[in-house]
Design a protein around this motif. Structure first.
Motif: not given
Length: 571
Positions: A324-352
Motif C-alpha cells: 500500500i502507498p505511503i503518503w504524508i499529510s498534515d491531518y496526521v499529528l506527530i504528537s498523537y500516537g506514533s505520528g503515523a496511521i493506517m488509512a481505512v477510507p471506507a470506515h474513517d471520514e478523514r481517510d475517505f
C-alpha cells in the motif's frame, strides 16, 4: 453631616489594626475547626492588578471573613507566580534584570491588594522566583528524574527566527498571512527542539479512576475523561517494502485492517526523508515547509480540505501482505500516537475524504446491511463508521467486529507484527523552555564513558537519559541535593540565540563545571577524581512553580523539606 463614607480614614485604620493583631492569620495545629481557602496566585506584571483579580479575590475574602466569624481556623494565603515570559520580554526590551522588575511589580500588587481591603496571612507569602522556594521545585524534579519520570526528546515547537525564541501556543496568532508572533507580528514556524518531558501518561489510568471520587459536575468529569482519552486497540507494524524498516501505528479498529489501502505519516515523522523517492523529494520538501506554519488545531479540523504528497514508497499490510502507498499529510499529528496511521477510507471520514481527493482505493470491509448511501456503481458515498460483520476480509468474513478485533490481534501476535495496546489522547508534559527567566534544571550532562563512572545515586531508576549536546551524545545526572538551590546566574543578554538555544548557553562560567565521580561534589577546577560536565541550559516552564504552591503555603518557612508531614496532614 456628610453622607460620604470616609473610606481613607476608616479603611486604613482597621487594615492597620488587622495587620498588627494578625486577625486573619492561620494557626498550625489549633484544635478548632479548620478551613483552607486557596486563591490562584497572580503573575505580578508591571500593569498591576486587572479586574479579574479582585473579581475572584473579593469572593474568597468574603468567605474567609464569614468562616473566621464562625470561629474557624482559616488558612487564606497569597503569593506570586513570578517566573515566565512577560518579565523576560520586558528585560530584553529595557535591559532591566527580571529580578528587579519582579520585585517592583510584587510591591505594587501587594499594595493594591491591601488597598482593596483583602486580608491575607502575609506571614505565609511565597514567590516562585525566590531561591528558597524554587529549591524545592528543583528537588521535586530530581525525584521525578530518579524515578525515570523525566526524559529528553526532540519535539516540534513554535519558533520565531526573527525573535530567536521558542513561543508558547498562546503567544502565536493565527492570521490571514499565517502564524505570527504576538510580539512584533513576525513569522513563526514549527521546529524540532530538544525538550525535557514528564511522563504524565504513566498516570492516565489513575487520573481516570480518580474522577469517580470527585464531587464535580458530570459534564466536567466527561470533559476530563475525553481529554485523557483512553482507547483500547492494537499496535501494528507495517514493514516498508524491500526494507527491514517498520512503521508502527495504533488503531482502535484492528477489525478493519483488511481495508487499509494506504498509510499516512505526519510531515515531521523521522522516517519521511528515508522513505521519499528521488522523484518526490522536491514535492515532499515543499509540503513539509507548508505544514510548519500550521497549528495542531488547524491541522486536526475535521472539515478542512485534505492535502498531502505521496512519498513514492510502499508498506506491506501485515494481514494480507499487499503493498500500500505511503503518503504524508498534515491531518496526521506527530504528537498523537506514533505520528503515523493506517488509512481505512471506507470506515474513517478523514481517510475517505483523502482517498476520494487523491483517487486511492476505498475497500469496504464492514457490512452496512444496506444502510449506507451508495452511488450508482455501489460505492460508498461517505465512510461507514459503525461496527458490523466483516466482508472482503479473507477467513474473517462473517465475524462481527468485536470478535474480529481479538482474532486480528491474535494473528498479529503470531506473525510478530503487532499486539494489543491501550492508547491515550493525553500527551506527556513538555517541561522546558529555551528562556532565561525560569527555574534552572538541577541536571548535568556528561559523556557516556564518564556516565558509567558516576555514583548510582545521581542516576535515574529507568533508562538513562541521553541527548545531543553541542553535537555530542551526553548522559544526564542530577546535581547533589545538598547543592540546591541551583541559582540562576546574573546575565546581561536575555535574548535566545538564533538556533533556539537558551540565553544560559552563553553563561560559560556557570555552564561548565567539574564533578567528583564519588561524592557528586561540583568544583570549578579539575581534580584526579573529577570529570567535566555542563549544566542544562533550558529552564523549567512557568507552571513548574505553580503546580505545588498549595503545599508550600502550609509550611513556607521550612528549610528542611518542602512541607512537613504534620502540616500536610493537619491542613
Amino acid at each position: 453631616m456628610s453622607n460620604e463614607y470616609p473610606f481613607i480614614e476608616i479603611e486604613s485604620k482597621w487594615q492597620k489594626y488587622w495587620n498588627i493583631n494578625k486577625i486573619f492569620s492561620a494557626h498550625d495545629f489549633k484544635a478548632k475547626q479548620k478551613f483552607y481557602i486557596l486563591d490562584m496566585f497572580p503573575y505580578p506584571s508591571g500593569a498591576g492588578l486587572h479586574i479579574g483579580h479582585p473579581e475572584g479575590y473579593t469572593a474568597s475574602d468574603a468567605l474567609k471573613r464569614y468562616k473566621v466569624s464562625l470561629g474557624y481556623n482559616v488558612l487564606h494565603p497569597m503569593g506570586w507566580d513570578a517566573f515566565g515570559l512577560p518579565t523576560e520580554q520586558y528585560a530584553i526590551k529595557t535591559g532591566k534584570h527580571p529580578a528587579e522588575t519582579t520585585k517592583i511589580n510584587i510591591e505594587r500588587f501587594k499594595e493594591q491588594l491591601s488597598q482593596i481591603g483583602l486580608c491575607y496571612d502575609w506571614d505565609r507569602e511565597i514567590n516562585t522566583t525566590d531561591p528558597n522556594y524554587y529549591k524545592w521545585t528543583q528537588w521535586i524534579f530530581i525525584q521525578l528524574f530518579k524515578k525515570g519520570l523525566a526524559y529528553v526528546e526532540e519535539k516540534p515547537v513554535w519558533f520565531c527566527p526573527e525573535l530567536g525564541t521558542v513561543l508558547a501556543n498562546e503567544e502565536v496568532l493565527q492570521t490571514s498571512e499565517g502564524p505570527r508572533s504576538e510580539r512584533g507580528s513576525h513569522p513563526v514556524e514549527r521546529r524540532p527542539i530538544r525538550q525535557w518531558v514528564l511522563r504524565i501518561t504513566d498516570f492516565a489510568d489513575k487520573l481516570l479512576e480518580g474522577l469517580d471520587h470527585l464531587d464535580w459536575p458530570d459534564s466536567t468529569k466527561r470533559l476530563q475523561a475525553n481529554w485523557i482519552g483512553r482507547s483500547e486497540g492494537a499496535s501494528v507494524n507495517f514493514r516498508v517494502e524491500n526494507s527491514d524498516k517498520l512503521i508502527n501505528v495504533f488503531t482502535t479498529r484492528p477489525d478493519t485492517l483488511y481495508g487499509a489501502t494506504y498509510m499516512v505519516l505526519a510531515p515531521e515523522h523521522p522516517l519521511v526523508s528515508e522513505l521519499t523517492s528521488v522523484d518526490q523529494k522536491e514535492k515532499v520538501k515543499a509540503y513539509i515547509e507548508q505544514a510548519k506554519v500550521k497549528s495542531d488545531l488547524e491541522r486536526a479540523e475535521l472539515n478542512k480540505d485534505k492535502t498531502g504528497v505521496a512519498l513514492g514508497s510502499y508498506a506491506i499490510n501485515p494481514i494480507n501482505n499487499e503493498p500500500i502507498p505511503i503518503w504524508i499529510s498534515d491531518y496526521v499529528l506527530i504528537s498523537y500516537g506514533s505520528g503515523a496511521i493506517m488509512a481505512v477510507p471506507a470506515h474513517d471520514e478523514r481517510d475517505f475524504e483523502f482517498a476520494k481527493k487523491f483517487n486511492i482505493e476505498i475497500k469496504q470491509v464492514i457490512d452496512d446491511n444496506g444502510s449506507a448511501e451508495k452511488d450508482t456503481h455501489g460505492n460508498l458515498c461517505s465512510a461507514y463508521t459503525k461496527s458490523g460483520n466483516l466482508i472482503n476480509s479473507g477467513d474473517l468474513n462473517g465475524c462481527n467486529s468485536d470478535e474480529a478485533k481479538a482474532l486480528v490481534i491474535g494473528e498479529l501476535i503470531k506473525s510478530n507484527a503487532g499486539k494489543s495496546k491501550v492508547n491515550y489522547k493525553l500527551r506527556d508534559w513538555l517541561f522546558s523552555r529555551q528562556r532565561y527567566w525560569g527555574e534552572p534544571f538541577p541536571i548535568l550532562w556528561v559523556s557516556p564513558i564518564d556516565y558509567e563512572k558516576i555514583d548510582e545515586s545521581f542516576k535515574p531508576d529507568g533508562d538513562k537519559v541521553e541527548a545531543l549536546i553541542n553535537g555530542n551524545i551526553c548522559c544526564a545526572i542530577t546535581i547533589p541535593e545538598s547543592d540546591l538551590p541551583l541559582k540562576l546566574p546574573s546575565i546581561s543578554d536575555y535574548t535566545p540565540s538564533p538556533d533556539g538555544q537558551s540565553p544560559l548557553s552563553n553563561a560559560s562560567d556557570w555552564l561548565n563545571v567539574y564533578i567528583d565521580i564519588k561524592s557528586g561534589e561540583i568544583v570549578k577546577n579539575p581534580t584526579s577524581t573529577s570529570i567535566s560536565a555542563s549544566r542544562e541550559t533550558n529552564t523549567m516552564p512557568q507552571w513548574a512553580g505553580s503546580c505545588w504552591y498549595y503545599l508550600r503555603f502550609l509550611d513556607p518557612n521550612n528549610h528542611v523539606e518542602f512541607a512537613s508531614e504534620d502540616s500536610i496532614k493537619y491542613w
